[in-house]
Scaffold this motif. Sequence first.
Motif, PDB file in Angstrom:
ATOM      1  N   ILE A 271     -71.130 -23.675  -4.514  1.00  0.00           N
ATOM      2  CA  ILE A 271     -72.026 -24.828  -4.356  1.00  0.00           C
ATOM      3  C   ILE A 271     -71.814 -25.821  -5.497  1.00  0.00           C
ATOM      4  CG2 ILE A 271     -74.434 -25.603  -4.224  1.00  0.00           C
ATOM      5  CD1 ILE A 271     -75.238 -23.016  -3.038  1.00  0.00           C
ATOM      6  N   HIS A 272     -71.678 -27.088  -5.109  1.00  0.00           N
ATOM      7  CA  HIS A 272     -71.689 -28.170  -6.100  1.00  0.00           C
ATOM      8  C   HIS A 272     -73.144 -28.604  -6.270  1.00  0.00           C
ATOM      9  CE1 HIS A 272     -71.074 -31.846  -8.220  1.00  0.00           C
ATOM     10  NE2 HIS A 272     -71.576 -32.548  -7.226  1.00  0.00           N
ATOM     11  N   PRO A 273     -73.696 -28.460  -7.493  1.00  0.00           N
ATOM     12  CA  PRO A 273     -75.135 -28.720  -7.649  1.00  0.00           C
ATOM     13  C   PRO A 273     -75.515 -30.193  -7.781  1.00  0.00           C
ATOM     14  CG  PRO A 273     -74.196 -28.004  -9.737  1.00  0.00           C
ATOM     15  CD  PRO A 273     -73.077 -27.965  -8.737  1.00  0.00           C
ATOM     16  N   GLY A 274     -74.522 -31.103  -7.772  1.00  0.00           N
ATOM     17  CA  GLY A 274     -74.811 -32.506  -8.040  1.00  0.00           C
ATOM     18  C   GLY A 274     -74.660 -32.754  -9.532  1.00  0.00           C
ATOM     19  N   THR A 275     -74.953 -33.978  -9.956  1.00  0.00           N
ATOM     20  CA  THR A 275     -74.920 -34.280 -11.392  1.00  0.00           C
ATOM     21  C   THR A 275     -76.323 -34.000 -11.922  1.00  0.00           C
ATOM     22  OG1 THR A 275     -73.225 -35.927 -10.995  1.00  0.00           O
ATOM     23  CG2 THR A 275     -74.378 -36.055 -13.100  1.00  0.00           C
ATOM     24  N   VAL A 276     -76.383 -33.016 -12.812  1.00  0.00           N
ATOM     25  CA  VAL A 276     -77.677 -32.472 -13.238  1.00  0.00           C
ATOM     26  C   VAL A 276     -77.776 -32.569 -14.758  1.00  0.00           C
ATOM     27  CG1 VAL A 276     -79.178 -30.449 -13.097  1.00  0.00           C
ATOM     28  CG2 VAL A 276     -77.412 -30.788 -11.354  1.00  0.00           C
ATOM     29  N   LEU A 277     -78.916 -32.984 -15.236  1.00  0.00           N
ATOM     30  CA  LEU A 277     -79.126 -33.073 -16.685  1.00  0.00           C
ATOM     31  C   LEU A 277     -79.140 -31.665 -17.285  1.00  0.00           C
ATOM     32  CD1 LEU A 277     -79.822 -34.877 -19.131  1.00  0.00           C
ATOM     33  CD2 LEU A 277     -82.234 -34.538 -18.553  1.00  0.00           C
ATOM     34  N   SER A 278     -78.181 -31.394 -18.176  1.00  0.00           N
ATOM     35  CA  SER A 278     -78.131 -30.080 -18.830  1.00  0.00           C
ATOM     36  C   SER A 278     -77.299 -30.217 -20.090  1.00  0.00           C
ATOM     37  CB  SER A 278     -77.500 -29.034 -17.906  1.00  0.00           C
ATOM     38  OG  SER A 278     -76.104 -29.222 -17.826  1.00  0.00           O
ATOM     39  N   LYS A 279     -77.270 -29.152 -20.882  1.00  0.00           N
ATOM     40  CA  LYS A 279     -76.462 -29.252 -22.108  1.00  0.00           C
ATOM     41  C   LYS A 279     -74.973 -29.363 -21.776  1.00  0.00           C
ATOM     42  CE  LYS A 279     -75.729 -24.563 -23.887  1.00  0.00           C
ATOM     43  NZ  LYS A 279     -76.347 -23.475 -23.248  1.00  0.00           N
ATOM     44  N   LEU A 280     -74.597 -28.869 -20.597  1.00  0.00           N
ATOM     45  CA  LEU A 280     -73.203 -28.957 -20.156  1.00  0.00           C
ATOM     46  C   LEU A 280     -72.785 -30.408 -19.891  1.00  0.00           C
ATOM     47  CD1 LEU A 280     -71.531 -26.507 -17.686  1.00  0.00           C
ATOM     48  CD2 LEU A 280     -71.522 -28.897 -17.050  1.00  0.00           C
ATOM     49  N   THR A 281     -73.681 -31.172 -19.264  1.00  0.00           N
ATOM     50  CA  THR A 281     -73.301 -32.525 -18.832  1.00  0.00           C
ATOM     51  C   THR A 281     -73.755 -33.634 -19.773  1.00  0.00           C
ATOM     52  OG1 THR A 281     -75.267 -32.446 -17.451  1.00  0.00           O
ATOM     53  CG2 THR A 281     -73.151 -32.287 -16.326  1.00  0.00           C
ATOM     54  N   GLU A 282     -74.745 -33.362 -20.594  1.00  0.00           N
ATOM     55  CA  GLU A 282     -75.371 -34.430 -21.378  1.00  0.00           C
ATOM     56  C   GLU A 282     -74.360 -35.358 -22.088  1.00  0.00           C
ATOM     57  OE1 GLU A 282     -78.655 -32.861 -23.529  1.00  0.00           O
ATOM     58  OE2 GLU A 282     -79.635 -34.815 -23.623  1.00  0.00           O
ATOM     59  N   PRO A 283     -73.319 -34.783 -22.744  1.00  0.00           N
ATOM     60  CA  PRO A 283     -72.396 -35.690 -23.455  1.00  0.00           C
ATOM     61  C   PRO A 283     -71.557 -36.570 -22.518  1.00  0.00           C
ATOM     62  CG  PRO A 283     -72.052 -33.362 -24.093  1.00  0.00           C
ATOM     63  CD  PRO A 283     -72.960 -33.371 -22.921  1.00  0.00           C
ATOM     64  N   TYR A 284     -71.555 -36.276 -21.211  1.00  0.00           N
ATOM     65  CA  TYR A 284     -70.636 -36.971 -20.302  1.00  0.00           C
ATOM     66  C   TYR A 284     -71.362 -37.820 -19.241  1.00  0.00           C
ATOM     67  CZ  TYR A 284     -67.836 -33.423 -22.503  1.00  0.00           C
ATOM     68  OH  TYR A 284     -67.244 -32.640 -23.460  1.00  0.00           O
ATOM     69  N   LEU A 285     -72.672 -37.939 -19.371  1.00  0.00           N
ATOM     70  CA  LEU A 285     -73.425 -38.600 -18.297  1.00  0.00           C
ATOM     71  C   LEU A 285     -73.213 -40.117 -18.259  1.00  0.00           C
ATOM     72  CD1 LEU A 285     -76.781 -36.611 -18.141  1.00  0.00           C
ATOM     73  CD2 LEU A 285     -74.977 -36.719 -16.417  1.00  0.00           C
ATOM     74  N   GLY A 286     -73.078 -40.750 -19.429  1.00  0.00           N
ATOM     75  CA  GLY A 286     -72.909 -42.211 -19.451  1.00  0.00           C
ATOM     76  C   GLY A 286     -73.997 -42.881 -18.638  1.00  0.00           C
ATOM     77  N   ASN A 287     -73.596 -43.809 -17.716  1.00  0.00           N
ATOM     78  CA  ASN A 287     -74.626 -44.453 -16.868  1.00  0.00           C
ATOM     79  C   ASN A 287     -74.740 -43.779 -15.519  1.00  0.00           C
ATOM     80  OD1 ASN A 287     -73.893 -46.315 -18.762  1.00  0.00           O
ATOM     81  ND2 ASN A 287     -72.693 -47.537 -17.313  1.00  0.00           N
ATOM     82  N   LYS A 288     -74.139 -42.611 -15.368  1.00  0.00           N
ATOM     83  CA  LYS A 288     -74.207 -41.920 -14.065  1.00  0.00           C
ATOM     84  C   LYS A 288     -75.641 -41.544 -13.745  1.00  0.00           C
ATOM     85  CE  LYS A 288     -69.865 -39.446 -13.939  1.00  0.00           C
ATOM     86  NZ  LYS A 288     -69.527 -38.361 -14.822  1.00  0.00           N
ATOM     87  N   SER A 289     -75.991 -41.581 -12.457  1.00  0.00           N
ATOM     88  CA  SER A 289     -77.327 -41.111 -12.094  1.00  0.00           C
ATOM     89  C   SER A 289     -77.287 -39.583 -12.018  1.00  0.00           C
ATOM     90  CB  SER A 289     -77.790 -41.729 -10.774  1.00  0.00           C
ATOM     91  OG  SER A 289     -76.893 -41.388  -9.779  1.00  0.00           O
TER      92      SER A 289
END
Length: 233
Positions: free
Chosen positions: A179-197
């Motif tokens: 499963i692809h969970p979507g773009t989710v706020l987490s410590k894994l993604t936080e540095p790479y979120l930029g302006n992504k929703s």
Amino acid sequence: MENNNLFLNASCRTLIIGSSGAIGGALVDNLKKTVGPKNVVTLSRTENGLDFMNPETISMSSRQQDGLFNLIVDATGSLRIDNVGPEKSLSMVEYETMLAQFKVNTIGPALLIKNFMKFLPRKGKVVFATLSARVGSIEDNRLGGWISYRASKAGLNQIVKTASIEASRKNPHSVFLAIHPGTVLSKLTEPYLGNKSFVVPDEAAKNILRVIEQIDHSDTGGFFSFDGSKVPY
Ligand SMILES: NC(=O)c1ccc[n+]([C@@H]2O[C@H](COP(=O)([O-])OP(=O)(O)OC[C@H]3O[C@@H](n4cnc5c(N)ncnc54)[C@H](OP(=O)(O)O)[C@@H]3O)[C@@H](O)[C@H]2O)c1
């Protein structure tokens, strides 16, 4: 996709692996409300010492379980390991970095399936879901980069598909899915979120559980997005 409203009910016993993570933790909180707290077992590196860098901890963790699980979710995974983030180009590929990505995102989950498959009942709908990532889709790769992470998730998808075939022989109603969970706020993604929703982990967990509720054996081996649509391999 058939609707099976009764899967996540008070007799559904669940195991969330990677329960210390953002999405794993939100899955635990949501499941406690639907299947009841006594039906939610948790396992993680932080709480139980399950560490994919040390494969003995995987078989050891499996020996500590008893009883069966109707649903197992593997919510582990890593994008940045030992402070090394995803590569922007092939010139940045390093042997140890790629190896570490495969250990966490591919080999660890493969050994989880090997060691935990025996806890799935041989009758009725049972689900083993692992959190993959859309960037692991080969067909959907339009931007390049993130080479080790992409490749490790593509490998994971192949393992899920292969496991689904083997599991079908043991239980013709079993469902294995990535499963692809979507773009989710987490410590894994936080540095790479930029302006992504993005969505918060609670919303991601609700989406994932909706997919798990709705899928059936005809979907086994599939790669699904959080909205229930299929992602090409
Ligand atoms: N967040 C997103 O936008 C997004 C998008 C696409 C895919 N995903 C996938 O969703 C999954 C969960 O991500 P998340 O955002 O919830 O990340 P997270 O908050 O960083 O959680 C990651 C989980 O993986 C565990 N883990 C990391 N390295 C491990 C290791 N060596 N051995 C065992 N467990 C390990 C962590 O354990 P500890 O915390 O105990 O160390 C934690 O439970 C990952 O597979 C990720 O690739 C996430």
